[in-house]
Design a protein around this motif. Sequence first.
Motif, PDB file in Angstrom:
ATOM      1  N   GLY A 385       0.846  -1.131   0.090  1.00 55.39           N
ATOM      2  CA  GLY A 385      -0.052   0.244   0.089  1.00 55.39           C
ATOM      3  C   GLY A 385       0.985   1.276   0.032  1.00 55.39           C
ATOM      4  O   GLY A 385       0.198   2.492  -0.365  1.00 55.39           O
ATOM      5  N   ASP A 386       2.187   1.183   0.378  1.00 57.66           N
ATOM      6  CA  ASP A 386       2.901   2.308   0.366  1.00 57.66           C
ATOM      7  C   ASP A 386       2.936   2.783  -0.938  1.00 57.66           C
ATOM      8  O   ASP A 386       2.870   4.105  -1.786  1.00 57.66           O
ATOM      9  CB  ASP A 386       4.295   2.048   0.756  1.00 57.66           C
ATOM     10  N   ALA A 387       3.413   1.981  -2.000  1.00 52.83           N
ATOM     11  CA  ALA A 387       3.254   2.147  -3.446  1.00 52.83           C
ATOM     12  C   ALA A 387       1.728   2.305  -3.870  1.00 52.83           C
ATOM     13  O   ALA A 387       0.822   1.192  -3.626  1.00 52.83           O
ATOM     14  CB  ALA A 387       3.845   1.177  -4.334  1.00 52.83           C
ATOM     15  N   GLY A 388       1.247   3.403  -4.416  1.00 51.47           N
ATOM     16  CA  GLY A 388      -0.216   3.451  -4.861  1.00 51.47           C
ATOM     17  C   GLY A 388      -1.102   4.314  -3.968  1.00 51.47           C
ATOM     18  O   GLY A 388      -2.157   4.743  -4.439  1.00 51.47           O
ATOM     19  N   SER A 389      -0.607   4.463  -2.716  1.00 50.23           N
ATOM     20  CA  SER A 389      -1.226   5.434  -1.951  1.00 50.23           C
ATOM     21  C   SER A 389      -1.477   6.860  -2.378  1.00 50.23           C
ATOM     22  O   SER A 389      -0.064   7.344  -2.199  1.00 50.23           O
ATOM     23  CB  SER A 389      -1.013   5.147  -0.476  1.00 50.23           C
ATOM     24  N   PRO A 390      -2.324   7.596  -2.547  1.00 49.69           N
ATOM     25  CA  PRO A 390      -2.135   8.943  -2.977  1.00 49.69           C
ATOM     26  C   PRO A 390      -1.597   9.693  -1.716  1.00 49.69           C
ATOM     27  O   PRO A 390      -1.231  10.920  -2.208  1.00 49.69           O
ATOM     28  CB  PRO A 390      -3.709   9.516  -3.007  1.00 49.69           C
ATOM     29  N   ALA A 391      -1.645   9.138  -0.775  1.00 52.99           N
ATOM     30  CA  ALA A 391      -1.007  10.101   0.547  1.00 52.99           C
ATOM     31  C   ALA A 391       0.372   9.662   0.886  1.00 52.99           C
ATOM     32  O   ALA A 391       0.967  10.207   1.815  1.00 52.99           O
ATOM     33  CB  ALA A 391      -1.743   9.813   1.659  1.00 52.99           C
ATOM     34  N   SER A 392       1.007   8.787  -0.105  1.00 56.33           N
ATOM     35  CA  SER A 392       2.255   8.188   0.359  1.00 56.33           C
ATOM     36  C   SER A 392       3.574   9.127  -0.184  1.00 56.33           C
ATOM     37  O   SER A 392       3.189   9.459  -1.268  1.00 56.33           O
ATOM     38  CB  SER A 392       2.567   6.969  -0.081  1.00 56.33           C
ATOM     39  N   ASP A 393       4.519   9.429   0.635  1.00 55.19           N
ATOM     40  CA  ASP A 393       5.696  10.025  -0.102  1.00 55.19           C
ATOM     41  C   ASP A 393       6.185   9.499  -1.037  1.00 55.19           C
ATOM     42  O   ASP A 393       7.014   9.986  -2.096  1.00 55.19           O
ATOM     43  CB  ASP A 393       6.517  10.674   0.847  1.00 55.19           C
ATOM     44  N   SER A 394       6.142   7.857  -1.228  1.00 53.36           N
ATOM     45  CA  SER A 394       6.610   7.310  -2.501  1.00 53.36           C
ATOM     46  C   SER A 394       5.905   7.511  -3.590  1.00 53.36           C
ATOM     47  O   SER A 394       6.317   7.110  -4.723  1.00 53.36           O
ATOM     48  CB  SER A 394       6.569   6.001  -2.038  1.00 53.36           C
ATOM     49  N   THR A 395       4.683   8.249  -3.611  1.00 49.67           N
ATOM     50  CA  THR A 395       3.955   8.506  -4.811  1.00 49.67           C
ATOM     51  C   THR A 395       3.897   9.909  -4.995  1.00 49.67           C
ATOM     52  O   THR A 395       4.150  10.546  -6.141  1.00 49.67           O
ATOM     53  CB  THR A 395       2.609   7.884  -4.888  1.00 49.67           C
ATOM     54  N   ILE A 411      -2.873  10.828  -9.603  1.00 45.13           N
ATOM     55  CA  ILE A 411      -3.559   9.629  -9.283  1.00 45.13           C
ATOM     56  C   ILE A 411      -3.368   8.638 -10.496  1.00 45.13           C
ATOM     57  O   ILE A 411      -2.915   7.745 -10.416  1.00 45.13           O
ATOM     58  CB  ILE A 411      -5.046   9.818  -9.249  1.00 45.13           C
ATOM     59  N   TRP A 412      -3.729   9.126 -11.770  1.00 48.54           N
ATOM     60  CA  TRP A 412      -3.749   8.225 -12.852  1.00 48.54           C
ATOM     61  C   TRP A 412      -2.253   7.721 -13.636  1.00 48.54           C
ATOM     62  O   TRP A 412      -2.277   6.775 -14.093  1.00 48.54           O
ATOM     63  CB  TRP A 412      -4.761   8.615 -14.103  1.00 48.54           C
ATOM     64  N   ASP A 413      -1.200   8.778 -13.264  1.00 45.58           N
ATOM     65  CA  ASP A 413      -0.178   8.421 -13.862  1.00 45.58           C
ATOM     66  C   ASP A 413       0.912   8.116 -12.930  1.00 45.58           C
ATOM     67  O   ASP A 413       2.102   7.745 -13.344  1.00 45.58           O
ATOM     68  CB  ASP A 413       0.424   9.658 -14.358  1.00 45.58           C
ATOM     69  N   THR A 414       0.779   8.206 -11.574  1.00 39.46           N
ATOM     70  CA  THR A 414       1.750   7.720 -10.547  1.00 39.46           C
ATOM     71  C   THR A 414       1.114   6.633  -9.611  1.00 39.46           C
ATOM     72  O   THR A 414       1.416   5.454  -9.463  1.00 39.46           O
ATOM     73  CB  THR A 414       2.099   8.762  -9.559  1.00 39.46           C
ATOM     74  N   SER A 415      -0.167   6.951  -8.914  1.00 39.42           N
ATOM     75  CA  SER A 415      -0.777   6.081  -7.982  1.00 39.42           C
ATOM     76  C   SER A 415      -1.160   4.834  -8.547  1.00 39.42           C
ATOM     77  O   SER A 415      -1.186   3.774  -8.133  1.00 39.42           O
ATOM     78  CB  SER A 415      -1.630   6.987  -7.078  1.00 39.42           C
ATOM     79  N   VAL A 416      -2.139   4.819  -9.609  1.00 40.56           N
ATOM     80  CA  VAL A 416      -2.517   3.657 -10.077  1.00 40.56           C
ATOM     81  C   VAL A 416      -1.501   2.965 -10.923  1.00 40.56           C
ATOM     82  O   VAL A 416      -1.417   1.624 -10.552  1.00 40.56           O
ATOM     83  CB  VAL A 416      -3.616   4.092 -11.185  1.00 40.56           C
TER      84      VAL A 416
END
Length: 437
Positions: A385-395, A411-416
């Motif tokens: 969930g760290d990858a893909g979370s809109p609130a994560s610094d990793s995204t 959202i569509w180009d990083t999180s998803v």
Amino acid sequence: MNAVLIAVTLMLALSLSRIHVVVSILISAVVGGLVGGLELSKTIAAFNGGLGGGAGIALSYALLGAFALALAESGLPHAMADGLAKLSAKSSNSQRVKWGIVLAVLALAISSQNILPIHIAFIPLVIPPLLFTLAQFKVDRRLLACVMTFGLITPYMLFPVGFGEIFLTQILLGSITKSGLDVSHVNVMHAMALPALGMVFGLLTAVFVTYRKPRQYNMDVLKAVEREDSRYTRRSLSVAVLAMVTTFIVQLCVDSMLLGALAGFTVCVLGGAVPWRQADSVFSEGMKMMAGIGLIMIAASGMAEVLKATGDVASLVTQSADLIGNSKALAAFLMLLVGLVVTLGIGSSFSTVPILATIYVPLAMQLGFSPAAIVCLVGTAGALGDAGSPASDSTLGPTAGLNVDGQHNHIWDTSVPTFLHFNLPLMAFGWVAVMVL
């Protein structure tokens, strides 16, 4: 209905609908609190109480932004971009140059977690000057988002150095020990090796399958947002390198991103890479550059506190346990799935592990999992969930560097893309690892 599931699902739905992440988090936190049985006043109080938990991290990122902009003023990123541009102009093999840049970005992302632990601060420093060259090669920015997210997450999952020492040794093993299981004899790298291999699988899929085709970007827009050519000298570049080394040493000695970034900024000013009269404006602009990320992380910390106050995190695990029976395979799957949901909402693996360990360790011990399997289970459930979370610094970090011209959606180009390419294989490889350890 479980308040955690409702709040996280709502946050993801609102974010996917292109509502700003902070607004999505605020609405979801209120709804989650009310569904969890908290009165509105208690929900707001819990949210406000959790804001302080993200303030320290937000301030550290703001100072890292100031340090990054100071390095930019030294001309270092432009020197790198100019060198790559000359290399691409001279080289007859454009593919070699393109993949050389991608590998360099991957190496920077990985080293930002251990060798030079400045985390996401390298992204707004290095990535924007490279976008024009990368656009000429028609590199899909979603590929770059996956490359950077991989480099930001996988090292702390596997190597107990830098941020990995904090995640694996202090948080993961420390939380499991506090929960009543002796894991002093467990090799944490061995326990997390197979889940990390899942991250590698996701990266290779993104690079060589999903996003290997060229993607066109508007070059006129890119030119319009390019900074004016920065003048750099051998001295300014030397000062920039010295500042980076100083940041690394200070952070290593005192274990503080905040003080490390401040020390690096000071070296840039005293060394003349940033003129004294411009120091204040550079510092302010650098903090503004990272302010959006800090605000999202503060809001996510408030939402995490609301979800904890409802008590539905423990309830979610208990409900899962009721479905498990004596099936270890089902138990591992459901616990990983719950970890994915919780981290998607909180946005931080480092915050998720202590919550999950308290509940998972006794349950896993009762089901007969080995200590190594429990370490893998809790570590993977936290990292999911760290990858893909809109609130994560990793995204948030990759988006900050890739969206300077407005052609990359968070959202569509990083999180998803990062959710699909990393969470799914991480869950599969993590489940296999738990079952065989």
